[in-house]
Design a protein around this motif. Structure first.
Motif, PDB file in Angstrom:
ATOM      1  N   LEU A 192       0.851  -1.184   0.000  1.00  0.00           N
ATOM      2  CA  LEU A 192       0.000   0.000   0.000  1.00  0.00           C
ATOM      3  C   LEU A 192       0.887   1.233   0.000  1.00  0.00           C
ATOM      4  N   MET A 193       0.681   2.109  -0.984  1.00  0.00           N
ATOM      5  CA  MET A 193       1.470   3.330  -1.121  1.00  0.00           C
ATOM      6  C   MET A 193       0.946   4.405  -0.174  1.00  0.00           C
ATOM      7  N   PRO A 194       1.772   5.401   0.151  1.00  0.00           N
ATOM      8  CA  PRO A 194       1.315   6.501   1.006  1.00  0.00           C
ATOM      9  C   PRO A 194       0.109   7.249   0.430  1.00  0.00           C
ATOM     10  N   ASN A 195      -0.037   7.278  -0.904  1.00  0.00           N
ATOM     11  CA  ASN A 195      -1.176   7.965  -1.519  1.00  0.00           C
ATOM     12  C   ASN A 195      -2.439   7.104  -1.563  1.00  0.00           C
ATOM     13  N   GLY A 196      -2.372   5.881  -1.032  1.00  0.00           N
ATOM     14  CA  GLY A 196      -3.535   5.006  -1.004  1.00  0.00           C
ATOM     15  C   GLY A 196      -3.611   4.021  -2.146  1.00  0.00           C
ATOM     16  N   THR A 197      -2.686   4.072  -3.091  1.00  0.00           N
ATOM     17  CA  THR A 197      -2.679   3.120  -4.203  1.00  0.00           C
ATOM     18  C   THR A 197      -2.180   1.769  -3.708  1.00  0.00           C
ATOM     19  N   LEU A 198      -2.891   0.713  -4.057  1.00  0.00           N
ATOM     20  CA  LEU A 198      -2.468  -0.651  -3.738  1.00  0.00           C
ATOM     21  C   LEU A 198      -1.735  -1.211  -4.942  1.00  0.00           C
ATOM     22  N   SER A 255      -0.067  -4.674  -6.653  1.00  0.00           N
ATOM     23  CA  SER A 255       0.006  -6.130  -6.607  1.00  0.00           C
ATOM     24  C   SER A 255       0.963  -6.621  -7.676  1.00  0.00           C
ATOM     25  N   VAL A 256       1.714  -7.672  -7.339  1.00  0.00           N
ATOM     26  CA  VAL A 256       2.665  -8.294  -8.256  1.00  0.00           C
ATOM     27  C   VAL A 256       2.325  -9.778  -8.319  1.00  0.00           C
ATOM     28  N   SER A 257       2.329 -10.317  -9.535  1.00  0.00           N
ATOM     29  CA  SER A 257       1.829 -11.671  -9.726  1.00  0.00           C
ATOM     30  C   SER A 257       2.764 -12.510 -10.577  1.00  0.00           C
ATOM     31  N   SER A 258       2.544 -13.820 -10.536  1.00  0.00           N
ATOM     32  CA  SER A 258       3.250 -14.748 -11.417  1.00  0.00           C
ATOM     33  C   SER A 258       2.815 -14.597 -12.865  1.00  0.00           C
ATOM     34  N   ASP A 259       1.750 -13.833 -13.128  1.00  0.00           N
ATOM     35  CA  ASP A 259       1.287 -13.626 -14.503  1.00  0.00           C
ATOM     36  C   ASP A 259       2.120 -12.594 -15.265  1.00  0.00           C
ATOM     37  N   ARG A 260       3.180 -12.074 -14.610  1.00  0.00           N
ATOM     38  CA  ARG A 260       4.114 -11.118 -15.211  1.00  0.00           C
ATOM     39  C   ARG A 260       3.535  -9.705 -15.322  1.00  0.00           C
ATOM     40  N   PHE A 261       2.596  -9.383 -14.440  1.00  0.00           N
ATOM     41  CA  PHE A 261       2.048  -8.027 -14.412  1.00  0.00           C
ATOM     42  C   PHE A 261       2.134  -7.434 -13.022  1.00  0.00           C
ATOM     43  N   ILE A 262       2.371  -6.130 -13.002  1.00  0.00           N
ATOM     44  CA  ILE A 262       2.279  -5.307 -11.801  1.00  0.00           C
ATOM     45  C   ILE A 262       1.000  -4.498 -11.998  1.00  0.00           C
ATOM     46  N   ILE A 263       0.115  -4.527 -11.017  1.00  0.00           N
ATOM     47  CA  ILE A 263      -1.133  -3.772 -11.150  1.00  0.00           C
ATOM     48  C   ILE A 263      -1.227  -2.750 -10.031  1.00  0.00           C
ATOM     49  N   LEU A 264      -1.608  -1.533 -10.402  1.00  0.00           N
ATOM     50  CA  LEU A 264      -1.888  -0.468  -9.445  1.00  0.00           C
ATOM     51  C   LEU A 264      -3.400  -0.359  -9.331  1.00  0.00           C
ATOM     52  N   TRP A 265      -3.895  -0.334  -8.083  1.00  0.00           N
ATOM     53  CA  TRP A 265      -5.331  -0.333  -7.806  1.00  0.00           C
ATOM     54  C   TRP A 265      -5.741   0.885  -6.985  1.00  0.00           C
ATOM     55  N   ASP A 266      -6.923   1.399  -7.250  1.00  0.00           N
ATOM     56  CA  ASP A 266      -7.608   2.276  -6.314  1.00  0.00           C
ATOM     57  C   ASP A 266      -8.441   1.329  -5.462  1.00  0.00           C
ATOM     58  N   TRP A 267      -7.866   0.855  -4.372  1.00  0.00           N
ATOM     59  CA  TRP A 267      -8.495  -0.203  -3.576  1.00  0.00           C
ATOM     60  C   TRP A 267      -9.742   0.285  -2.852  1.00  0.00           C
ATOM     61  N   MET A 268      -9.865   1.582  -2.640  1.00  0.00           N
ATOM     62  CA  MET A 268     -11.048   2.098  -1.950  1.00  0.00           C
ATOM     63  C   MET A 268     -12.279   2.104  -2.861  1.00  0.00           C
ATOM     64  N   ARG A 269     -12.046   2.094  -4.184  1.00  0.00           N
ATOM     65  CA  ARG A 269     -13.158   2.040  -5.139  1.00  0.00           C
ATOM     66  C   ARG A 269     -13.183   0.732  -5.924  1.00  0.00           C
ATOM     67  N   GLY A 270     -12.171  -0.123  -5.715  1.00  0.00           N
ATOM     68  CA  GLY A 270     -12.117  -1.407  -6.404  1.00  0.00           C
ATOM     69  C   GLY A 270     -11.817  -1.281  -7.886  1.00  0.00           C
ATOM     70  N   SER A 304       9.495  10.574  -7.210  1.00  0.00           N
ATOM     71  CA  SER A 304       8.805   9.583  -8.019  1.00  0.00           C
ATOM     72  C   SER A 304       8.881   8.260  -7.281  1.00  0.00           C
ATOM     73  N   TYR A 305       7.934   7.383  -7.566  1.00  0.00           N
ATOM     74  CA  TYR A 305       7.968   6.065  -6.945  1.00  0.00           C
ATOM     75  C   TYR A 305       8.420   5.028  -7.951  1.00  0.00           C
ATOM     76  N   LEU A 306       9.330   4.179  -7.513  1.00  0.00           N
ATOM     77  CA  LEU A 306       9.827   3.080  -8.326  1.00  0.00           C
ATOM     78  C   LEU A 306       9.429   1.771  -7.668  1.00  0.00           C
ATOM     79  N   ILE A 307       9.220   0.759  -8.482  1.00  0.00           N
ATOM     80  CA  ILE A 307       9.034  -0.584  -7.946  1.00  0.00           C
ATOM     81  C   ILE A 307      10.165  -1.436  -8.496  1.00  0.00           C
ATOM     82  N   THR A 308      10.760  -2.232  -7.634  1.00  0.00           N
ATOM     83  CA  THR A 308      11.792  -3.172  -8.043  1.00  0.00           C
ATOM     84  C   THR A 308      11.227  -4.576  -7.880  1.00  0.00           C
ATOM     85  N   THR A 309      11.212  -5.337  -8.957  1.00  0.00           N
ATOM     86  CA  THR A 309      10.762  -6.723  -8.903  1.00  0.00           C
ATOM     87  C   THR A 309      11.978  -7.624  -9.031  1.00  0.00           C
TER      88      THR A 309
END
Length: 125
Positions: free
Chosen positions: A32-38, A40-55, A78-83
């Protein structure tokens, strides 16, 4: 999550508010990011950013490898993700742009820690 879903719970009501289901394989990591973005990282080879409060799905970032672990961190406002899997790959979260990569271990990398400007990794070698 082996069922490829992310459940968002309302703990006061002890009930599921949203079932986020856009991954096609195991979900291996959430943050969970400080701005509220969730994220998720998966075995499907995708990183997904979610507005979890609205689904709602915000962005899908294609990743080269199936990923077991990831870290999100701030770099120059800026925010970086390292996989990590066979190497460490950095993506800019705001745009999904690939930034750089480096080899971590001879075999699979299972975990990653970030300490200021240093990485710590552990793998299967």
């Amino acid at each position: 999550s082996f069922d490829r879903s992310i459940l968002v719970w309302d703990l006061s009501r002890r009930s599921v508010v949203f079932n986020l289901t856009n991954h096609t394989s195991n979900v291996n990591f959430l943050e969970l990011m400080p701005n509220g973005t969730l994220i998720s990282v998966s075995s499907d080879r995708f990183i997904i950013l979610w507005d979890w409060m609205r689904g709602i799905l915000i962005r899908r970032i294609s990743n080269v490898y199936s990923t077991f672990h990831a870290k999100v961190y701030s770099a120059s406002r800026s925010y970086l993700i390292t996989t990590v899997t066979l190497d460490a790959r950095n993506y800019l979260l705001e745009t999904g742009q690939f930034r750089n990569t480096f080899r971590t271990h001879r075999n699979l990398t299972r975990s990653l820690a970030l300490i200021e400007s240093f990485y710590g990794t552990c793998g299967e070698d």
